[in-house]
Scaffold this motif. Structure first.
Motif, PDB file in Angstrom:
ATOM      1  N   THR A 197       0.838  -1.188   0.000  1.00  7.64           N
ATOM      2  CA  THR A 197       0.000   0.000   0.000  1.00  7.64           C
ATOM      3  C   THR A 197       0.882   1.251   0.000  1.00  7.64           C
ATOM      4  N   TYR A 198       0.450   2.282  -0.721  1.00  6.93           N
ATOM      5  CA  TYR A 198       1.209   3.533  -0.706  1.00  6.93           C
ATOM      6  C   TYR A 198       1.300   4.048   0.730  1.00  6.93           C
ATOM      7  N   GLY A 199       2.517   4.309   1.182  1.00  2.00           N
ATOM      8  CA  GLY A 199       2.731   4.784   2.543  1.00  2.00           C
ATOM      9  C   GLY A 199       3.115   3.695   3.522  1.00  2.00           C
ATOM     10  N   ARG A 200       2.954   2.430   3.139  1.00  4.95           N
ATOM     11  CA  ARG A 200       3.316   1.326   4.042  1.00  4.95           C
ATOM     12  C   ARG A 200       4.832   1.260   4.247  1.00  4.95           C
ATOM     13  N   VAL A 201       5.608   1.577   3.201  1.00  3.90           N
ATOM     14  CA  VAL A 201       7.070   1.534   3.257  1.00  3.90           C
ATOM     15  C   VAL A 201       7.609   2.931   2.952  1.00  3.90           C
ATOM     16  N   ASP A 225       9.096 -15.485   1.680  1.00  4.75           N
ATOM     17  CA  ASP A 225      10.286 -14.638   1.701  1.00  4.75           C
ATOM     18  C   ASP A 225       9.943 -13.188   1.387  1.00  4.75           C
ATOM     19  N   ALA A 226       9.009 -12.978   0.465  1.00  2.00           N
ATOM     20  CA  ALA A 226       8.557 -11.612   0.189  1.00  2.00           C
ATOM     21  C   ALA A 226       7.900 -11.002   1.420  1.00  2.00           C
ATOM     22  N   ALA A 227       7.113 -11.818   2.144  1.00  3.91           N
ATOM     23  CA  ALA A 227       6.459 -11.340   3.364  1.00  3.91           C
ATOM     24  C   ALA A 227       7.487 -10.991   4.442  1.00  3.91           C
ATOM     25  N   LEU A 228       8.528 -11.789   4.560  1.00  2.84           N
ATOM     26  CA  LEU A 228       9.567 -11.523   5.555  1.00  2.84           C
ATOM     27  C   LEU A 228      10.299 -10.221   5.252  1.00  2.84           C
ATOM     28  N   LEU A 229      10.562  -9.938   3.978  1.00  3.74           N
ATOM     29  CA  LEU A 229      11.195  -8.669   3.632  1.00  3.74           C
ATOM     30  C   LEU A 229      10.261  -7.492   3.904  1.00  3.74           C
ATOM     31  N   LEU A 230       8.990  -7.642   3.529  1.00  2.45           N
ATOM     32  CA  LEU A 230       8.044  -6.555   3.795  1.00  2.45           C
ATOM     33  C   LEU A 230       7.928  -6.297   5.286  1.00  2.45           C
ATOM     34  N   GLN A 231       7.916  -7.357   6.075  1.00  2.00           N
ATOM     35  CA  GLN A 231       7.853  -7.213   7.532  1.00  2.00           C
ATOM     36  C   GLN A 231       8.997  -6.344   8.037  1.00  2.00           C
ATOM     37  N   THR A 232      10.149  -6.484   7.436  1.00  4.19           N
ATOM     38  CA  THR A 232      11.345  -5.765   7.888  1.00  4.19           C
ATOM     39  C   THR A 232      11.328  -4.301   7.478  1.00  4.19           C
ATOM     40  N   PRO A 247      -0.333   0.562  12.091  1.00 10.51           N
ATOM     41  CA  PRO A 247       0.515  -0.483  12.689  1.00 10.51           C
ATOM     42  C   PRO A 247       0.858  -1.563  11.672  1.00 10.51           C
ATOM     43  N   VAL A 248       2.009  -2.183  11.864  1.00 12.06           N
ATOM     44  CA  VAL A 248       2.474  -3.220  10.947  1.00 12.06           C
ATOM     45  C   VAL A 248       2.183  -4.580  11.569  1.00 12.06           C
ATOM     46  N   PRO A 249       1.278  -5.359  10.989  1.00 10.93           N
ATOM     47  CA  PRO A 249       0.976  -6.687  11.540  1.00 10.93           C
ATOM     48  C   PRO A 249       2.059  -7.690  11.161  1.00 10.93           C
ATOM     49  N   ASP A 250       1.918  -8.905  11.627  1.00  6.30           N
ATOM     50  CA  ASP A 250       2.825  -9.985  11.256  1.00  6.30           C
ATOM     51  C   ASP A 250       2.352 -10.555   9.927  1.00  6.30           C
ATOM     52  N   PHE A 251       3.056 -10.200   8.842  1.00  6.05           N
ATOM     53  CA  PHE A 251       2.635 -10.627   7.514  1.00  6.05           C
ATOM     54  C   PHE A 251       2.828 -12.121   7.285  1.00  6.05           C
ATOM     55  N   THR A 252       3.602 -12.785   8.131  1.00  4.04           N
ATOM     56  CA  THR A 252       3.820 -14.222   7.960  1.00  4.04           C
ATOM     57  C   THR A 252       2.820 -15.057   8.753  1.00  4.04           C
ATOM     58  N   GLN A 253       1.963 -14.403   9.510  1.00  4.67           N
ATOM     59  CA  GLN A 253       0.985 -15.145  10.316  1.00  4.67           C
ATOM     60  C   GLN A 253       0.039 -15.929   9.401  1.00  4.67           C
ATOM     61  N   GLY A 254      -0.142 -17.179   9.694  1.00  8.57           N
ATOM     62  CA  GLY A 254      -1.052 -18.018   8.919  1.00  8.57           C
ATOM     63  C   GLY A 254      -0.435 -18.664   7.697  1.00  8.57           C
ATOM     64  N   LEU A 255       0.869 -18.446   7.475  1.00  2.00           N
ATOM     65  CA  LEU A 255       1.509 -19.080   6.323  1.00  2.00           C
ATOM     66  C   LEU A 255       1.936 -20.493   6.699  1.00  2.00           C
ATOM     67  N   PHE A 474      -3.769  -1.359   3.060  1.00  2.58           N
ATOM     68  CA  PHE A 474      -3.109  -1.797   4.297  1.00  2.58           C
ATOM     69  C   PHE A 474      -3.534  -3.201   4.729  1.00  2.58           C
ATOM     70  N   ASP A 475      -4.028  -3.984   3.774  1.00  4.08           N
ATOM     71  CA  ASP A 475      -4.397  -5.371   4.070  1.00  4.08           C
ATOM     72  C   ASP A 475      -3.496  -6.318   3.284  1.00  4.08           C
ATOM     73  N   GLU A 476      -2.201  -6.032   3.311  1.00 11.64           N
ATOM     74  CA  GLU A 476      -1.251  -6.909   2.627  1.00 11.64           C
ATOM     75  C   GLU A 476      -1.322  -8.339   3.143  1.00 11.64           C
ATOM     76  N   GLY A 477      -1.617  -8.504   4.428  1.00 16.95           N
ATOM     77  CA  GLY A 477      -1.673  -9.838   5.018  1.00 16.95           C
ATOM     78  C   GLY A 477      -2.669 -10.744   4.316  1.00 16.95           C
ATOM     79  N   GLU A 478      -3.795 -10.193   3.881  1.00 16.51           N
ATOM     80  CA  GLU A 478      -4.822 -11.005   3.218  1.00 16.51           C
ATOM     81  C   GLU A 478      -4.341 -11.517   1.867  1.00 16.51           C
ATOM     82  N   ILE A 479      -3.749 -10.637   1.054  1.00 22.94           N
ATOM     83  CA  ILE A 479      -3.309 -11.107  -0.264  1.00 22.94           C
ATOM     84  C   ILE A 479      -2.085 -12.016  -0.137  1.00 22.94           C
TER      85      ILE A 479
END
Length: 506
Positions: A197-201, A225-232, A247-255, A474-479
């Motif tokens: 999302t624009y503004g997330r990074v 791996d893409a999720a781990l980089l985005l998390q960082t 807030p930044v959620p855990d993008f790897t949750q549920g993988l 801001f729902d990167e976790g869903e996709i």
């Protein structure tokens, strides 16, 4: 059912903790692979062998003194950085002659966060000059080639970043996406590309093209791996006023691993096929692969229906007016006085003119001129203002569709990778290649491209095809979760460039 793609980052962390391999050994392995592939692929403008090995030795020292548990989540992970992102002490050119020799004194925030997490920067990836292009052929230094077929382009502008991952020259890379410059190369090279999302990074330290559109995001070999980089790299940055406080959620949750999936892991998810992105204007191979991907999502339990976004076609001209207008302003700073190359002349005006004439290539000049024209007196209302109005309509239409669906899907590009030189001298043809991706940037939404199948070329080579999944702001976790389930169950989408077996570097 076997796992199709596994996280290389997780594997490296396991190796460090078990002392199977040292950070130095991992780094040297990848540098060796990088150098072996580079003459053919040409992914990197510069390679940072010495600084990468020094960083790896420092990590090994920390492990010896404090243990592996003291390391960050990306410890010893070899990473490439698109040459539009500033790197302290390492030349940053945006693939343009006008910045040749420019060495920043600071890191872009996204780069600094990768380093703080233990990532090892192995080099700067080639791209279209100032990120203006869709093939990476407008680079002033080299034309990157697609690892799947060395006679084809890797896409652009983050083509070097995508090709480096596909060829196994590094584990993952950072790219930038103004109108599809992460997702289209990911589609061409058969890797995962994530536009947040624009503004997330934070955009601090990113050499700007279109400031209201640019996003920094990862390219990697798998979704996790893409999720781990985005998390960082995600999160608020005081140095960028446009970065979000969300807030930044855990993008790897549920993988979860595929063995733990339910029989229908996407049960209850509603996914919309954007009607305007399929059929006419899309190559038969891309259409066929996309149809199969959509059917696979349905077998995983998702409700898949078509949805119409009637203004989709209007987004392309609006995007180029806005992007070029912003570029004409952003690129005015490259005058040969403050940084980069200076072509001395009789007076300061001639110095400006000569420096820009010799330092900027034809595509960059074309976009500056078009943007200046759109912003000029008498034309502002007819072009720039009207484009912003179209942008609002596109944004509203996409947000409305996402009220009814958890995600929208489309091909990531209308064709597979072009032959080298095919669109280089035809800017209108090149611009049309962004039709699938630009509306996401206009709306500021997150999207991911991941491998979805292949098209058989006339010469018998398989060419990758990408599935684009678009989510709510801001729902990167869903996709990410939808993409991970698809990736782990779609064996027909799995593959590695035949000449570049990444397993040799893992």
């Amino acid at each position: 059912m076997p796992i199709i793609r596994t996280s290389i980052i997780r594997r490296i962390q396991q190796d460090l903790r078990s002392r199977t391999r040292s950070a130095q050994e991992i780094t040297e392995d990848y540098l060796s692979r990088l150098q072996a592939a580079e003459p053919e692929v040409q992914s990197f403008i510069s390679v940072a062998s010495e600084s990468a090995c020094a960083a790896a030795r420092a990590l090994d020292g920390r492990i010896a003194s404090d243990g592996a548990d003291s390391l960050g989540p990306l410890a010893a992970v070899p990473l490439g950085i698109k040459d539009t992102l500033c790197t302290a002490g390492l030349q940053t050119t945006a693939a343009s002659r006008v910045l040749e020799g420019y060495t920043p004194s600071h890191d872009a925030t996204s780069v600094a966060r990768l380093k703080a997490a233990g990532g090892i920067i192995v080099g700067k990836c080639n791209c279209d000059a100032f990120a203006m292009g869709s093939t990476s052929e407008s680079s002033a230094y080299k034309a990157t080639r697609n690892p799947w077929d060395l006679e084809r382009v890797p896409g652009g502008s983050s083509g070097g970043s995508a090709a480096a991952v596909a060829a196994g020259q590094c584990v993952a890379t950072l790219g930038s996406d103004t109108g599809g410059s992460i997702r289209q190369p990911a589609h061409f090279c058969g890797v995962v590309g994530l536009k947040p999302t624009y503004g997330r990074v934070s955009r601090y330290g990113l050499i700007a093209y279109g400031s209201s559109l640019d996003c920094v995001g990862p390219l990697a070999g798998c979704v996790e791996d893409a999720a781990l980089l985005l998390q960082t790299i995600a999160g608020r940055d005081q140095l960028d006023a446009t970065s979000s406080h969300m807030p930044v959620p855990d993008f790897t949750q549920g993988l979860e691993e595929v063995e733990r999936f339910a029989s229908r892991p996407l049960e209850g998810k509603r996914i919309g096929i954007i009607r305007e992105t399929i059929g006419e204007g899309v190559s038969p191979g891309v259409n066929a692969a996309f149809d199969r991907a959509a059917q696979h999502l349905a077998t995983l339990g998702a409700e898949v229906h078509e949805v119409s976004l009637p203004t989709s076609g209007a987004g392309l001209p609006a995007y180029y007016v806005i992007a070029m207008s912003e570029a004409s302003s952003n690129l005015s700073r490259y005058d040969g006085i403050r940084y980069g190359v200076r072509q001395e002349a009789a007076n300061i005006r001639e110095t400006y003119n000569t420096t820009r004439q010799e330092g900027l290539n034809a595509e960059v000049k074309r976009r500056i001129l078009m943007g200046t024209y759109a912003l000029s007196a008498g034309y502002y209302d007819a072009y720039y203002k009207r484009a912003q109005q179209v942008r609002t309509i596109v944004q509203q239409e996409m947000h409305k569709a996402l009220l009814d669906f958890d995600a929208l899907i489309s091909p990531a590009a209308p064709t597979t990778a072009y032959k080298l030189g095919h669109v280089k001298d035809d800017p209108l043809e090149m611009y049309k290649g962004d039709i699938m991706t630009i509306n996401v940037n206009l709306a500021g939404l997150p999207a991911i491209s991941l491998p979805a199948g292949f098209e058989e070329g006339a010469d018998g080579r398989r060419l990758p095809i990408g599935l684009q999944i678009i989510g709510k702001a801001f729902d990167e976790g869903e996709i990410i979760r939808i993409a991970h389930v698809f990736e782990q169950t779609a064996d027909f989408a799995c593959g590695t460039p035949p000449t570049f077996d990444k397993s040799k570097s893992q």
